[in-house]
Design a protein around this motif. Structure first.
Motif, mmCIF file in Angstrom:
data_model
loop_
_atom_site.group_PDB
_atom_site.id
_atom_site.type_symbol
_atom_site.label_atom_id
_atom_site.label_comp_id
_atom_site.label_asym_id
_atom_site.label_seq_id
_atom_site.Cartn_x
_atom_site.Cartn_y
_atom_site.Cartn_z
ATOM 1 N N GLY A 152 0.823 -1.250 0.001
ATOM 2 C CA GLY A 152 -0.045 0.036 -0.058
ATOM 3 C C GLY A 152 1.001 1.389 0.337
ATOM 4 N N HIS A 153 -0.043 2.280 -0.261
ATOM 5 C CA HIS A 153 1.105 3.785 0.098
ATOM 6 C C HIS A 153 1.665 4.021 1.467
ATOM 7 C CE1 HIS A 153 -0.415 4.670 -4.116
ATOM 8 N NE2 HIS A 153 -2.069 4.323 -3.576
ATOM 9 N N PHE A 154 1.385 3.499 2.475
ATOM 10 C CA PHE A 154 2.051 3.577 3.495
ATOM 11 C C PHE A 154 2.628 2.816 3.929
ATOM 12 C CE2 PHE A 154 -2.459 5.575 3.448
ATOM 13 C CZ PHE A 154 -2.432 7.100 3.899
ATOM 14 N N LYS A 155 3.846 3.091 3.920
ATOM 15 C CA LYS A 155 5.128 2.481 4.459
ATOM 16 C C LYS A 155 5.566 3.071 5.437
ATOM 17 C CE LYS A 155 5.408 0.137 0.391
ATOM 18 N NZ LYS A 155 4.128 -0.753 0.165
ATOM 19 N N PRO A 156 6.194 2.183 6.081
ATOM 20 C CA PRO A 156 6.561 2.138 7.940
ATOM 21 C C PRO A 156 7.413 3.270 7.984
ATOM 22 C CG PRO A 156 7.303 0.471 6.868
ATOM 23 C CD PRO A 156 6.625 0.580 5.789
ATOM 24 N N TRP A 157 8.069 3.382 6.871
ATOM 25 C CA TRP A 157 9.444 4.297 6.421
ATOM 26 C C TRP A 157 9.741 5.097 6.243
ATOM 27 C CZ3 TRP A 157 9.529 0.027 3.901
ATOM 28 C CH2 TRP A 157 9.304 0.068 2.422
ATOM 29 N N GLY A 158 7.836 6.138 5.495
ATOM 30 C CA GLY A 158 7.779 7.255 4.971
ATOM 31 C C GLY A 158 6.953 8.001 5.667
ATOM 32 N N ARG A 159 5.118 7.581 5.120
ATOM 33 C CA ARG A 159 4.223 8.302 5.714
ATOM 34 C C ARG A 159 3.736 7.551 7.266
ATOM 35 N NH1 ARG A 159 0.046 8.506 1.012
ATOM 36 N NH2 ARG A 159 1.451 9.104 -0.880
ATOM 37 N N THR A 160 3.257 7.749 8.318
ATOM 38 C CA THR A 160 2.645 7.772 9.324
ATOM 39 C C THR A 160 2.228 6.412 8.790
ATOM 40 O OG1 THR A 160 2.513 9.941 10.033
ATOM 41 C CG2 THR A 160 0.872 7.475 10.794
ATOM 42 N N ALA A 161 2.518 5.261 9.811
ATOM 43 C CA ALA A 161 1.710 3.986 9.039
ATOM 44 C C ALA A 161 1.380 2.860 10.496
ATOM 45 C CB ALA A 161 2.491 3.107 8.526
ATOM 46 N N SER A 162 0.647 2.322 10.209
ATOM 47 C CA SER A 162 0.170 1.765 11.789
ATOM 48 C C SER A 162 1.532 0.611 12.040
ATOM 49 C CB SER A 162 -1.281 0.333 10.967
ATOM 50 O OG SER A 162 -0.970 -0.207 9.954
ATOM 51 N N TYR A 163 1.795 0.499 13.189
ATOM 52 C CA TYR A 163 2.514 -0.301 14.358
ATOM 53 C C TYR A 163 4.578 -0.011 13.332
ATOM 54 C CZ TYR A 163 -1.082 -2.561 15.604
ATOM 55 O OH TYR A 163 -1.904 -2.860 16.528
ATOM 56 N N ALA A 164 4.350 1.340 12.761
ATOM 57 C CA ALA A 164 5.578 1.325 12.126
ATOM 58 C C ALA A 164 6.836 1.103 13.550
ATOM 59 C CB ALA A 164 5.314 3.192 11.789
ATOM 60 N N GLU A 165 6.680 0.618 14.739
ATOM 61 C CA GLU A 165 7.503 0.870 15.804
ATOM 62 C C GLU A 165 8.031 -0.904 15.505
ATOM 63 O OE1 GLU A 165 3.638 0.480 17.579
ATOM 64 O OE2 GLU A 165 4.241 1.562 15.980
ATOM 65 N N VAL A 166 6.405 -1.646 14.407
ATOM 66 C CA VAL A 166 7.039 -3.114 14.813
ATOM 67 C C VAL A 166 8.121 -2.968 14.151
ATOM 68 C CG1 VAL A 166 6.678 -5.298 14.119
ATOM 69 C CG2 VAL A 166 5.213 -3.730 15.586
ATOM 70 N N TRP A 167 7.886 -2.133 12.563
ATOM 71 C CA TRP A 167 9.295 -2.188 11.272
ATOM 72 C C TRP A 167 10.360 -1.430 11.780
ATOM 73 C CZ3 TRP A 167 11.735 1.068 9.430
ATOM 74 C CH2 TRP A 167 12.236 1.262 8.110
ATOM 75 N N GLU A 168 10.211 -0.537 12.912
ATOM 76 C CA GLU A 168 11.360 0.288 13.183
ATOM 77 C C GLU A 168 12.510 -0.923 14.162
ATOM 78 O OE1 GLU A 168 10.601 4.067 14.837
ATOM 79 O OE2 GLU A 168 9.698 4.557 13.133
ATOM 80 N N LYS A 169 11.880 -1.289 14.792
ATOM 81 C CA LYS A 169 13.334 -2.718 15.673
ATOM 82 C C LYS A 169 13.475 -3.620 14.573
ATOM 83 C CE LYS A 169 10.375 -5.065 17.803
ATOM 84 N NZ LYS A 169 9.094 -5.734 18.958
#
Length: 367
Positions: free
Chosen positions: A327-344
């Motif tokens: 989808g358009h909301f990548k965890p490294w770009g726009r605000t995305a759901s559960y981005a904190e999981v990705w950032e770990k």
């Protein structure tokens, strides 16, 4: 007499040692001259993990193919890190990229958390797509040739019998060997996550077309499509994560079949005008129509990037084996759901080129 006997014994002993040394040298020459078990000479390759990691990890080699474009390189890095840290298996990453990304990628892979990973870096030649993809001159910058790398798996990993392909916008939370061991039915060259059976399909996805059946991807007004006799309401599948049997892939000449439908689309425009998903999906849907196995839907929990809202509960996200921010909301770009999981699992870019837009602290606290 005793001296003579001693001299003869010493000579025989030296001859035996010399013979054994020659035999060992010949053996080593043969071993070093054999082709690498990874096949083609890579741009860059870490041939073996340190002894400590070799002792801890299993010997079975698990090939994982991932595309790494420069503007999304941080995603590929996080995906690989999450895979590596969750398995004790001998994973070898086959990283497909463009030539101008190689130096940046190689620098990033020297980061401490990634140094022990085994990998090959493969340069993808976009010229292989000439005549097979219609590129709008006004939107040439939006064309992403690496999305088609998955069509050429036997060329990328020539000596493997089975491989895993993953997109760069995933995080793996389970042991990748479990996905690798997905059983494929006889005659099936790949296993995908079926949309109708997926937990992801329980959530409505806004957008053009139908995300869950063939009519959302193919133009059924075209005679060429109608002649295929594929039911329009057949469940589609997501090609962002799949397991491929390369022996079967080669026998069925899957790559040539995919290229045929790509070229036909250039001439006849066979894809749906309200295309739901990337242009890589339609040829795969045609070639694998009712000819693919299924992976566990928990190994491709999707649509985390379809909107900024949280469509899954924290408990479900924690239980998922693989999270997919398609989808358009990548965890490294726009605000995305559960981005904190990705950032770990994200490893900072040593070159400082990859811009990670972190969410505000209050967004983190909102559950």
């Amino acid at each position: 007499v005793n001296i003579s006997i001693l001299i003869v014994a010493v000579v025989i002993f030296l001859l035996v040692i010399h013979h054994n040394f020659l035999s060992l040298s010949d053996f080593l020459r043969r071993e070093l001259s054999d082709p690498s078990p990874l096949g083609l000479q890579p741009i860059d390759f870490i041939p073996a993990a340190p002894q400590r990691l070799t002792d801890e990890r299993n010997d079975k080699e698990i090939p994982v193919v991932i595309a790494a474009s420069d503007e999304r390189l941080g995603g590929a890095i996080a995906a690989m890190n999450s895979i590596y840290q969750h398995t004790r298996s001998n994973v070898v990453f086959h990283i497909v990229t463009l030539n101008d990304t190689v130096d940046h990628l190689r620098m990033w892979l020297r980061s401490p958390p990634l140094r022990s990973m085994r990998y090959r870096i493969l340069d993808f030649d976009p010229r292989v797509l000439e005549g097979k993809v219609q590129v709008d001159p006004q939107k040439a910058d939006t064309f992403k040739p690496l999305t088609f790398a998955r069509f050429y798996l036997p060329n990328l990993v020539p000596h493997a019998e089975k491989v895993i392909y993953v997109d760069d916008d995933v995080i793996v939370q389970g042991d990748i060997v479990e996905l690798y061991n997905t059983p494929l039915k006889p005659g099936h060259a790949a296993a995908f996550s079926d949309d109708c059976d997926s937990t992801s399909s329980k959530v409505a996805v806004r957008g053009a077309g139908n995300q869950y059946n063939y009519i959302g991807f193919l133009d059924y007004k075209k005679e060429t499509i109608r002649k295929l006799a594929m039911k329009a309401n057949t469940c589609s599948f997501n090609p962002g994560v799949f397991v491929a049997n390369l022996t079967e892939w080669k026998l069925q000449n899957i790559t040539k079949q995919l290229e045929k439908w790509m070229a036909l689309n250039v001439v006849e425009e066979l894809y749906s005008k309200t295309l739901a998903g990337s242009i890589t999906t339609p040829p795969l849907l045609i070639v694998f129509y009712k000819q693919h196995s299924s992976i566990d839907p928990m190994w491709n929990v999707r649509h985390l990037g379809s909107s900024a809202g949280k469509r899954y509960s924290p408990q479900f996200v924690e239980a998922a084996k693989l999270l997919h921010w398609n989808g358009h909301f990548k965890p490294w770009g726009r605000t995305a759901s559960y981005a904190e999981v990705w950032e770990k699992w994200y490893v900072p870019d040593p070159a400082g080129k990859f811009n990670l837009i972190r969410r505000h602290s209050e967004a983190y606290e909102a559950k």
